[in-house]
Design an enzyme around this catalytic site. Structure first.
Site, PDB file in Angstrom:
ATOM      1  N   ASN A 124       7.676  -3.310   0.122  1.00 18.24           N
ATOM      2  CA  ASN A 124       8.366  -2.745   1.281  1.00 18.24           C
ATOM      3  C   ASN A 124       7.996  -3.523   2.537  1.00 18.24           C
ATOM      4  O   ASN A 124       7.225  -4.475   2.480  1.00 18.24           O
ATOM      5  CB  ASN A 124       8.049  -1.245   1.423  1.00 18.24           C
ATOM      6  CG  ASN A 124       6.560  -1.009   1.585  1.00 18.24           C
ATOM      7  OD1 ASN A 124       5.957  -1.474   2.548  1.00 18.24           O
ATOM      8  ND2 ASN A 124       5.956  -0.306   0.632  1.00 18.24           N
ATOM      9  N   PHE A 151      -0.363   9.329   6.928  1.00 21.46           N
ATOM     10  CA  PHE A 151       0.700   8.775   7.766  1.00 21.46           C
ATOM     11  C   PHE A 151       2.050   9.129   7.161  1.00 21.46           C
ATOM     12  O   PHE A 151       2.155   9.362   5.947  1.00 21.46           O
ATOM     13  CB  PHE A 151       0.579   7.246   7.855  1.00 21.46           C
ATOM     14  CG  PHE A 151      -0.195   6.795   9.057  1.00 21.46           C
ATOM     15  CD1 PHE A 151      -1.570   6.906   9.079  1.00 21.46           C
ATOM     16  CD2 PHE A 151       0.455   6.267  10.167  1.00 21.46           C
ATOM     17  CE1 PHE A 151      -2.303   6.500  10.188  1.00 21.46           C
ATOM     18  CE2 PHE A 151      -0.256   5.852  11.281  1.00 21.46           C
ATOM     19  CZ  PHE A 151      -1.637   5.975  11.292  1.00 21.46           C
TER      20      PHE A 151
HETATM   21  N1  CTP Z   1       0.377   7.877  -0.005  1.00 21.83           N
HETATM   22  C1  CTP Z   1      -0.600   7.612  -0.924  1.00 21.83           C
HETATM   23  N2  CTP Z   1      -0.274   7.367  -2.222  1.00 21.83           N
HETATM   24  C2  CTP Z   1       1.007   7.394  -2.629  1.00 21.83           C
HETATM   25  C3  CTP Z   1       2.039   7.664  -1.697  1.00 21.83           C
HETATM   26  C4  CTP Z   1       1.677   7.889  -0.383  1.00 21.83           C
HETATM   27  O1  CTP Z   1      -1.794   7.580  -0.555  1.00 21.83           O
HETATM   28  N3  CTP Z   1       1.289   7.145  -3.884  1.00 21.83           N
HETATM   29  C5  CTP Z   1      -0.003   8.195   1.380  1.00 21.83           C
HETATM   30  C6  CTP Z   1       0.438   7.176   2.396  1.00 21.83           C
HETATM   31  O2  CTP Z   1      -0.558   6.206   2.607  1.00 21.83           O
HETATM   32  C7  CTP Z   1       0.656   8.043   3.635  1.00 21.83           C
HETATM   33  C8  CTP Z   1       1.094   9.364   3.073  1.00 21.83           C
HETATM   34  O3  CTP Z   1       0.635   9.392   1.728  1.00 21.83           O
HETATM   35  O4  CTP Z   1      -0.546   8.274   4.329  1.00 21.83           O
HETATM   36  C9  CTP Z   1       2.573   9.618   3.102  1.00 21.83           C
HETATM   37  O5  CTP Z   1       3.257   8.561   2.477  1.00 21.83           O
HETATM   38  P1  CTP Z   1       4.830   8.625   2.355  1.00 21.83           P
HETATM   39  O6  CTP Z   1       5.275   7.458   1.545  1.00 21.83           O
HETATM   40  O7  CTP Z   1       5.417   8.819   3.720  1.00 21.83           O
HETATM   41  O8  CTP Z   1       5.002   9.998   1.611  1.00 21.83           O
HETATM   42  P2  CTP Z   1       5.360  10.362   0.164  1.00 21.83           P
HETATM   43  O9  CTP Z   1       4.322  11.296  -0.352  1.00 21.83           O
HETATM   44  O10 CTP Z   1       5.573   9.135  -0.644  1.00 21.83           O
HETATM   45  O11 CTP Z   1       6.676  11.190   0.363  1.00 21.83           O
HETATM   46  P3  CTP Z   1       8.197  10.678   0.584  1.00 21.83           P
HETATM   47  O12 CTP Z   1       8.239   9.229   0.182  1.00 21.83           O
HETATM   48  O13 CTP Z   1       8.999  11.548  -0.284  1.00 21.83           O
HETATM   49  O14 CTP Z   1       8.478  10.885   2.040  1.00 21.83           O
END
Ligand code: CTP
Length: 409
Positions: A213, A332
């Site tokens: 990404n 975040f």
């Molecule tokens: N995060 C994480 N591990 C994952 C996915 C996310 O530690 N597998 C953490 C990111 O570092 C961030 C937070 O969770 O601090 C939110 O990540 P985000 O991608 O916005 O949220 P998701 O849980 O993936 O939800 P969605 O994509 O449905 O918004």
């Protein structure tokens, strides 16, 4: 929040070829808003002229304790009392030896000895040949001057003016500026062990392709730097980015979400603060091909299946340490719409006390941002600023919340 602005720095130069870098450092200090009083040893004057340093600092340079310009003939007292810090850059092996013995045989040494130790810190940026640096006498003297309260900045490693390669180079002017600024930052996170994730992850499709990404990692790296400057011991687990490691930060490079999870989970056992700034891929191709997937000429496209990645933040936030309050977790969120609604829901879903939302429009790769902070008491905003400034503000917010969590225990 430039901690060096408004400070009065006595910049001491001792004999060494790195004096040419001191000129640039002096300029950088002035540009950052410090006032600079240059004091040179006789040996330093062999390498660079007082005229150069006067022009850069905009003040007359001092080098003799017998200088008649000081009304009371006590330049060593007057100059050291006015300073917020004495920074000796370059600091020669000889000067370190003299400091270790409390010598007062020239103006700069006199000033270091005569300064009020509690109020005027002494920062040393050593510069010397690698053999001189490694010599037991120098190492012994360094231990002594640090025991006496001096702070050592560096040293760097690499090519030396003498043609040899090794430790003993003075830090670069910008690194010195950063270190001096860090020295003046309030130590809001002293004694804390901070673990930060940053950057994107890369999920392999085959040996040459993958899914990733746009995360630049800049925010996470800025947080790691700000936390270290605030006195924390910082470990940064970084996805594939080409950013330089902030000084004094331990960095562990990973590629995939699973790699990041494997690195973070054991480290979280010793951390007191976890900031998950990484943009972790939610899914990975369920089977990475061992060999490059080739076109077969028929026009058929490959079909990818996906598997869900482990949620690093949620796993850490549900650990015993986090639930007991020993580990403070910060998540975040980068959303395309309805940030407050999604951030509030995400905070609850992840089980973290603080969720930080990136306020749009999309800020990937940019140097500035604005942040939304959602905690148990509601939400607030950090106005648009550089990621460096936002990271410093966020570190202060985390420190305040962390100490109130601990006082509630
Ligand atoms: N995060 C994480 N591990 C994952 C996915 C996310 O530690 N597998 C953490 C990111 O570092 C961030 C937070 O969770 O601090 C939110 O990540 P985000 O991608 O916005 O949220 P998701 O849980 O993936 O939800 P969605 O994509 O449905 O918004």
């Amino acid at each position: 929040m430039n901690a060096i602005a408004g400070k009065h720095i006595v910049l001491g130069l001792t004999g060494g070829i790195a004096c040419y870098k001191a000129a640039e450092f002096c300029r950088a200090l002035v540009k950052a808003g410090a006032s600079v009083q240059v004091v040179m040893t006789q040996a330093a004057e062999q390498f660079i002229t007082p005229v150069t340093m006067q022009a850069l600092s905009n003040r007359p340079v001092y080098s003799s304790q017998w200088d008649v310009r000081a009304d009371n003939n006590m330049a060593h007292i007057n100059l050291s009392r006015e300073a917020d810090a004495i920074v000796v850059a370059p600091c020669s092996a000889d000067f370190i030896a003299r400091l270790a013995h409390g010598a007062a045989d020239d103006l700069l040494a006199l000033m270091c000895l005569a300064r009020p130790v509690e109020r005027v810190p002494l920062l040393l940026a050593p510069a010397m040949n690698r053999e001189m640096w490694a010599h037991p006498a120098t190492q012994r003297n360094l231990v002594q001057v640090q025991q006496d309260g001096a702070v050592v900045l560096g040293v760097g490693s690499g090519d030396q003016a003498c043609g040899e390669t090794g430790d003993g180079r003075m830090l670069e002017p910008q690194e010195l500026l950063e270190e001096a600024g860090a020295f003046f930052q309030p130590k809001l996170l002293a004694g804390q062990q901070m673990l930060v994730t940053a950057g994107p992850t890369f999920e392999a499709i085959d040996p040459v392709r993958g899914i990733t990404n746009h995360s630049s990692g800049k925010m996470g790296f800025a947080i790691a730097r700000a936390a270290r400057e605030a006195g924390a011991e910082v470990t940064l687990v970084a996805g594939p980015v080409s950013l330089p490691t902030p000084r004094g930060v331990r960095r562990i490079d990973v590629v995939s979400a699973q790699n990041m999870y494997d690195a973070v989970i054991p480290l979280a056992r010793d951390a007191s603060i976890f900031v998950a700034a990484a943009a972790v891929a939610d899914w990975r191709p369920d089977r990475a091909a061992q060999e490059k997937i080739k076109k077969d000429g028929s026009g058929a496209t490959p079909t990818l299946g996906f598997a869900e990645n482990p949620d690093i933040l949620a796993t850490v936030a549900q650990s015993e340490r986090a639930r007991s309050g020993a580990l403070y977790c910060v998540g975040f969120a980068a959303e395309s719409h309805d940030l407050l609604v999604h951030a509030t829901a995400k905070r609850a879903r992840k089980g973290v006390p603080l969720l930080v939302g990136n306020i749009g429009p999309a800020t990937f790769g940019q140097d500035d941002n604005a942040l939304l902070l959602v905690d148990a008491h509601g939400h607030s905003e950090l106005a648009r600023a550089s990621k460096r400034v936002l990271a410093q503000q966020l570190v202060a917010e985390i420190a305040a919340r962390r100490s109130s969590t601990r006082s509630e225990e």
